[in-house]
Write a protein that holds these residues in place. Sequence first.
Motif, PDB file in Angstrom:
ATOM      1  N   UNK A  44      -6.609   3.407  13.350  1.00  0.00           N
ATOM      2  CA  UNK A  44      -6.592   4.573  12.469  1.00  0.00           C
ATOM      3  C   UNK A  44      -5.546   4.445  11.363  1.00  0.00           C
ATOM      4  N   UNK A  45      -4.394   3.869  11.660  1.00  0.00           N
ATOM      5  CA  UNK A  45      -3.296   3.813  10.697  1.00  0.00           C
ATOM      6  C   UNK A  45      -3.439   2.670   9.697  1.00  0.00           C
TER       7      UNK A  45
ATOM      8  N   UNK B 169       0.815  -1.222   0.000  1.00  0.00           N
ATOM      9  CA  UNK B 169       0.000   0.000   0.000  1.00  0.00           C
ATOM     10  C   UNK B 169       0.845   1.268   0.000  1.00  0.00           C
ATOM     11  N   UNK B 170       2.150   1.132  -0.187  1.00  0.00           N
ATOM     12  CA  UNK B 170       3.034   2.303  -0.174  1.00  0.00           C
ATOM     13  C   UNK B 170       2.655   3.306  -1.257  1.00  0.00           C
ATOM     14  N   UNK B 171       2.254   2.804  -2.414  1.00  0.00           N
ATOM     15  CA  UNK B 171       1.881   3.682  -3.518  1.00  0.00           C
ATOM     16  C   UNK B 171       0.647   4.517  -3.154  1.00  0.00           C
ATOM     17  N   UNK B 172      -0.342   3.902  -2.522  1.00  0.00           N
ATOM     18  CA  UNK B 172      -1.554   4.617  -2.111  1.00  0.00           C
ATOM     19  C   UNK B 172      -1.229   5.648  -1.037  1.00  0.00           C
ATOM     20  N   UNK B 173      -0.372   5.280  -0.092  1.00  0.00           N
ATOM     21  CA  UNK B 173       0.037   6.216   0.955  1.00  0.00           C
ATOM     22  C   UNK B 173       0.716   7.434   0.342  1.00  0.00           C
ATOM     23  N   UNK B 174       1.623   7.207  -0.600  1.00  0.00           N
ATOM     24  CA  UNK B 174       2.307   8.315  -1.260  1.00  0.00           C
ATOM     25  C   UNK B 174       1.320   9.187  -2.033  1.00  0.00           C
TER      26      UNK B 174
ATOM     27  N   UNK C  86       4.549  13.201  10.045  1.00  0.00           N
ATOM     28  CA  UNK C  86       4.080  14.485  10.575  1.00  0.00           C
ATOM     29  C   UNK C  86       2.613  14.747  10.269  1.00  0.00           C
ATOM     30  N   UNK C  87       2.127  14.232   9.159  1.00  0.00           N
ATOM     31  CA  UNK C  87       0.734  14.493   8.771  1.00  0.00           C
ATOM     32  C   UNK C  87      -0.259  13.537   9.415  1.00  0.00           C
ATOM     33  N   UNK C  88       0.135  12.293   9.633  1.00  0.00           N
ATOM     34  CA  UNK C  88      -0.798  11.284  10.133  1.00  0.00           C
ATOM     35  C   UNK C  88      -0.455  10.748  11.515  1.00  0.00           C
TER      36      UNK C  88
END
Length: 171
Positions: free
Chosen positions: A156-157, A101-106, A115-117
């Motif tokens: 949440x994560x 899921x790294x692509x979706x996270x990016x 910092x954002x999540x």
Amino acid sequence: KTERKFNVGRILFIVIPVLVVFVFLSCVRIVPTGHTGIVTTFGKVEEASLESGPNFVLPWQKVVNLDNRVQKVNILTDAFSSDIQQVDITGSINYAINKSTAMTLFKEVGTNYYDKLINPRMMENTKAVFSKYTAENLVSARETLSKQIRDDLSKEMDRYGITVISVSIEN
């Protein structure tokens, strides 16, 4: 005249292979071990991600590397107990992003996902959990506090493809 054509042919014989090698090398991107390569074409995230090692991409594509290894961040914050006592907290969080899921996270968050999540939600969950205990009970409930914060943060994560491995309340 004949010498001139001969020199141009000789120069082309040298220049063309050099250009071919240059174009070939500009298509090779190395993704470090423990990372996932996210391919972008003119700013648009492609659907395929790259494994670690050498990969071939088009010359106009860029590769952004996201770290999939376990990462540890120390936290310092304060919270209030249920009896309105201020508590200074020292702790740490261990987390990793999922390769799949790294692509979706990016695409949705970018590279600054901590910092954002993670950090804002970690602080929010820590304060919420600490507010359920009296100052007197906090010291003896350290393991329970860590587990509750980790469980809340994990829920949440997970939707972002971030696995919370552990949360430790150290002091």
